[in-house]
Design a protein around this motif. Structure first.
Motif, PDB file in Angstrom:
ATOM      1  N   ALA A  86       0.942  -1.281  -0.096  1.00 21.86           N
ATOM      2  CA  ALA A  86      -0.286   0.008  -0.082  1.00 21.86           C
ATOM      3  C   ALA A  86       0.826   1.047   0.029  1.00 21.86           C
ATOM      4  O   ALA A  86       0.553   2.170  -0.464  1.00 21.86           O
ATOM      5  N   ASP A  87       2.138   1.200   0.509  1.00 17.46           N
ATOM      6  CA  ASP A  87       2.958   2.369   0.568  1.00 17.46           C
ATOM      7  C   ASP A  87       3.470   2.810  -1.007  1.00 17.46           C
ATOM      8  O   ASP A  87       3.660   3.743  -1.140  1.00 17.46           O
ATOM      9  N   PHE A  88       3.054   1.956  -1.796  1.00 14.40           N
ATOM     10  CA  PHE A  88       3.454   2.272  -3.194  1.00 14.40           C
ATOM     11  C   PHE A  88       2.192   2.289  -4.110  1.00 14.40           C
ATOM     12  O   PHE A  88       2.296   1.884  -5.336  1.00 14.40           O
ATOM     13  N   VAL A 121      11.511   5.612  -4.687  1.00 17.06           N
ATOM     14  CA  VAL A 121      10.462   6.723  -4.593  1.00 17.06           C
ATOM     15  C   VAL A 121       8.906   6.122  -4.810  1.00 17.06           C
ATOM     16  O   VAL A 121       8.931   5.209  -5.793  1.00 17.06           O
ATOM     17  N   PRO A 122       8.212   6.456  -3.716  1.00 19.86           N
ATOM     18  CA  PRO A 122       6.782   5.748  -3.406  1.00 19.86           C
ATOM     19  C   PRO A 122       5.991   6.481  -4.596  1.00 19.86           C
ATOM     20  O   PRO A 122       4.729   6.498  -4.384  1.00 19.86           O
ATOM     21  N   HIS A 123       6.151   6.702  -5.845  1.00 17.63           N
ATOM     22  CA  HIS A 123       5.273   6.947  -6.997  1.00 17.63           C
ATOM     23  C   HIS A 123       6.301   7.188  -8.298  1.00 17.63           C
ATOM     24  O   HIS A 123       7.396   7.072  -8.168  1.00 17.63           O
ATOM     25  N   THR A 124       5.446   7.235  -9.043  1.00 11.60           N
ATOM     26  CA  THR A 124       6.032   7.312 -10.556  1.00 11.60           C
ATOM     27  C   THR A 124       6.734   8.778 -10.809  1.00 11.60           C
ATOM     28  O   THR A 124       6.127   9.540 -10.541  1.00 11.60           O
ATOM     29  N   VAL A 125       8.035   8.616 -11.283  1.00 14.00           N
ATOM     30  CA  VAL A 125       9.048   9.669 -11.752  1.00 14.00           C
ATOM     31  C   VAL A 125       9.071   9.346 -13.107  1.00 14.00           C
ATOM     32  O   VAL A 125       9.969   8.509 -13.364  1.00 14.00           O
TER      33      VAL A 125
END
Length: 186
Positions: A86-88, A121-125
């Motif tokens: 869930a963190d990602f 990194v917990p989101h898309t870059v």
């Protein structure tokens, strides 16, 4: 849920493979993985035929076998790579340190899991965001990552450390994207 990871040596026979299994109650694999480099990995968590996750495609990355060995020792990071964290939920961008990154160090850090979290990194870059100079926080806010673009190359600076080149356009999978870097964010 159980995550399985198979270390497959160059021999194709099942009897010549070893498996480390993580379960919900332990942070370490039942059998320790002795090899730190030069061994191909096969991640066996895509049995249902769904879209491959980062944990499925990372096993083909021969230039980062030391980091892969450290990752399989962390249930928390393996869950992220498998798309089961869930963190990602907003995606995952991994700045995967190469074997060269480890060879630059005098000693390997004691808490390698903590160091590797700085590379998540917990989101898309996206590459486009990197080229525009985005600044993001790593997993658990352990580092501030500043991206820059110069002379056709993308660089990342973790906190006040020297910038490291981000290699390639990224390898995409269902749970996120990974890029290679030749520096450890210690």
């Amino acid at each position: 849920m159980t995550l399985g990871v198979t270390i497959a040596h160059s021999q194709p026979f099942a009897a010549q493979q070893r498996q480390a299994v993580f379960d919900n109650h332990h942070n370490k694999p039942h059998s320790l993985l002795a090899e730190m480099s030069n061994q191909p990995y096969t991640f066996d968590n895509n049995a249902q035929g769904s879209v491959p996750q980062l944990s499925d495609v990372l096993g083909q990355e021969k230039s980062a076998t030391i980091a892969l060995d450290a990752l399989v020792r962390s249930e928390q990071l393996m869950r992220a790579l498998s798309g089961d964290s869930a963190d990602f939920s907003q995606g995952l961008t991994l700045l995967l340190p190469t074997n060269d990154a480890f060879q630059k160090l005098d000693t390997v850090p004691e808490d390698l899991e903590l160091v590797l979290k700085r590379h998540f990194v917990p989101h898309t870059v996206t590459v486009q965001e990197m080229e525009k100079g985005v600044t993001v926080r790593s997993y658990e806010r352990l580092a501030t990552l500043r991206f820059t673009h110069s002379q056709g190359k993308v660089f990342v600076q973790a906190d006040h450390r020297a910038p490291a080149e981000v290699k390639g356009a990224g390898v995409h999978a269902g749970s996120g994207t990974y890029f290679l870097v030749d520096t450890l964010f210690v």
